[in-house]
Design a protein around this motif. Sequence first.
Motif, mmCIF file in Angstrom:
data_model
loop_
_atom_site.group_PDB
_atom_site.id
_atom_site.type_symbol
_atom_site.label_atom_id
_atom_site.label_comp_id
_atom_site.label_asym_id
_atom_site.label_seq_id
_atom_site.Cartn_x
_atom_site.Cartn_y
_atom_site.Cartn_z
ATOM 1 N N ILE A 59 0.810 -1.216 0.000
ATOM 2 C CA ILE A 59 0.000 0.000 0.000
ATOM 3 C C ILE A 59 0.848 1.272 0.000
ATOM 4 C CG2 ILE A 59 -2.128 -0.927 0.959
ATOM 5 C CD1 ILE A 59 -1.179 -0.038 3.713
ATOM 6 N N THR A 60 2.152 1.152 0.038
ATOM 7 C CA THR A 60 3.021 2.331 -0.006
ATOM 8 C C THR A 60 3.432 2.616 -1.454
ATOM 9 O OG1 THR A 60 4.890 0.890 0.536
ATOM 10 C CG2 THR A 60 3.873 2.113 2.349
ATOM 11 N N PRO A 61 3.970 3.817 -1.721
ATOM 12 C CA PRO A 61 4.290 4.182 -3.102
ATOM 13 C C PRO A 61 5.415 3.344 -3.695
ATOM 14 C CG PRO A 61 5.103 5.838 -1.568
ATOM 15 C CD PRO A 61 4.229 4.919 -0.784
ATOM 16 N N LYS A 62 5.385 3.231 -5.008
ATOM 17 C CA LYS A 62 6.422 2.488 -5.729
ATOM 18 C C LYS A 62 7.071 3.442 -6.725
ATOM 19 C CE LYS A 62 7.254 -2.012 -7.894
ATOM 20 N NZ LYS A 62 6.628 -3.239 -8.444
ATOM 21 N N PHE A 63 8.042 4.228 -6.195
ATOM 22 C CA PHE A 63 8.770 5.197 -6.996
ATOM 23 C C PHE A 63 10.262 4.890 -6.920
ATOM 24 C CE2 PHE A 63 5.276 8.162 -5.416
ATOM 25 C CZ PHE A 63 4.518 8.035 -6.573
ATOM 26 N N THR A 64 10.966 5.074 -8.023
ATOM 27 C CA THR A 64 12.412 5.014 -7.941
ATOM 28 C C THR A 64 12.898 6.256 -7.201
ATOM 29 O OG1 THR A 64 12.810 6.247 -9.991
ATOM 30 C CG2 THR A 64 12.497 3.850 -10.189
ATOM 31 N N TYR A 65 14.132 6.197 -6.752
ATOM 32 C CA TYR A 65 14.685 7.360 -6.051
ATOM 33 C C TYR A 65 14.804 8.563 -6.985
ATOM 34 C CZ TYR A 65 15.505 5.057 -1.636
ATOM 35 O OH TYR A 65 15.318 4.442 -0.417
ATOM 36 N N ARG A 66 15.008 8.318 -8.262
ATOM 37 C CA ARG A 66 15.075 9.428 -9.218
ATOM 38 C C ARG A 66 13.707 10.095 -9.348
ATOM 39 N NH1 ARG A 66 19.019 7.121 -14.037
ATOM 40 N NH2 ARG A 66 20.942 7.125 -12.810
ATOM 41 N N GLY B 25 27.838 5.330 -7.341
ATOM 42 C CA GLY B 25 27.800 4.893 -8.721
ATOM 43 C C GLY B 25 26.672 3.944 -9.046
ATOM 44 N N LEU B 26 25.471 4.283 -8.594
ATOM 45 C CA LEU B 26 24.302 3.452 -8.880
ATOM 46 C C LEU B 26 24.127 3.313 -10.390
ATOM 47 C CD1 LEU B 26 21.810 2.022 -7.672
ATOM 48 C CD2 LEU B 26 20.586 4.196 -7.882
ATOM 49 N N GLY B 27 24.176 2.099 -10.863
ATOM 50 C CA GLY B 27 24.086 1.864 -12.297
ATOM 51 C C GLY B 27 22.697 2.132 -12.843
ATOM 52 N N GLU B 28 22.614 2.324 -14.153
ATOM 53 C CA GLU B 28 21.344 2.658 -14.797
ATOM 54 C C GLU B 28 20.320 1.544 -14.607
ATOM 55 O OE1 GLU B 28 18.595 4.958 -16.619
ATOM 56 O OE2 GLU B 28 20.662 5.565 -16.150
ATOM 57 N N GLU B 29 20.765 0.294 -14.755
ATOM 58 C CA GLU B 29 19.831 -0.827 -14.625
ATOM 59 C C GLU B 29 19.280 -0.913 -13.209
ATOM 60 O OE1 GLU B 29 19.638 -5.685 -15.228
ATOM 61 O OE2 GLU B 29 21.456 -4.575 -15.785
ATOM 62 N N LEU B 30 20.169 -0.814 -12.204
ATOM 63 C CA LEU B 30 19.713 -0.912 -10.820
ATOM 64 C C LEU B 30 18.845 0.279 -10.444
ATOM 65 C CD1 LEU B 30 19.734 -2.440 -8.170
ATOM 66 C CD2 LEU B 30 21.874 -1.287 -7.568
ATOM 67 N N SER B 31 19.146 1.436 -11.008
ATOM 68 C CA SER B 31 18.375 2.623 -10.658
ATOM 69 C C SER B 31 16.921 2.500 -11.071
ATOM 70 C CB SER B 31 18.997 3.874 -11.290
ATOM 71 O OG SER B 31 18.795 3.885 -12.690
#
Length: 350
Positions: free
Chosen positions: A124-131, A158-164
């Motif tokens: 029930i909480t939001p599902k947003f990436t950190y970006r 250095g968070l990679g694009e895929e993981l982000s």
Amino acid sequence: MLSVKKEGILLEKTNNGFENESVCNPAAIREGNHVHLYYRAIRQGNYSSVGYCKMDGPLRIIERREKPILFPEEPYESQGTEDSRITKIEDTYYLTYSAYDKVNVFGAYATSQDLITFEKHGIITPKFTYREFKHFIECCSGLSDKYLFHYKLFKEHGLGEELSRKLFVWDKNIFFFPKKINGDYAMIHRIHPGIQIVYFKDFSELTYDFWKDYMMNLEQYIIMDPKLHHESSHIGGGCPPIETEDGWLLIYHAAEDTPEGLVYHASAALLDLKDPQKELGRLSQPMISPTYQWEKEGVVKNIIFPSGAVVFDDVVYIYYGAADSRVATASVELSELLNELKKPENQNHE
């Protein structure tokens, strides 16, 4: 000086497969003279489920189940159903918990009519990436820089694009007020570093767009942000609020940055009954801190993590995780705690 009594260790790990690593962080609810405890049970490999025990009065265990009462079943909770809290609203019990998949943590809930059989209802909480989160809260004014702490941390490492694209905002420590406020469900949650509240009439409202609008106005929903020395890292909701004549009593955890690492304390605040976002008092000093060896040493050192509280007569019994390794109890007179919270030195922490 507030007088808090540490009642000692209540539960430790057993040889049962689901709790052979540690136990901690229990939800608690009183029904009649019985207290029902739903604790985090951890097996080797850091897999968590929810164990159950029943007590006669606040301290005497009369039943402890040999199997978990709630356990991971869905991919989003594959690593654990963790750190539950429980409240009763009208005739339904709401058990909230952190759903952990080894990367992300979301808030989820289940319901029950009998305190034993629970039906899961999902995240029930939001599902947003950190970006995404960063873009949303840039619309807010007056937010602490700490709300971007994790975004900056991951960026620096250095968070990679895929993981982000797979890493979502952690939203933890969720629980409900034990009654509706102005006809709405009222839910506490914690996006680092503060404690926020969300109101809604029906769970179907909690859509992506609902949370997007909420995040773009996040400063309007903050109940408490860290202000005091023992809150120097962050704070988070602990036990579901207790209704008193003076206001809602909120027992929460406060994480302090120290040269030896984080130290977690239990503290308390008083919130207005009609408007919980109005803080009436906050203890200037921690209520419970790690002092015993079994609170200082364990799976994670220096942890006091309150997650359940019940009242018997004029005494509040607080159930907490100690060093992520065991369940312990502390007690304090309710009237004394409320009087302490109403003192001038415990108000207006600016």
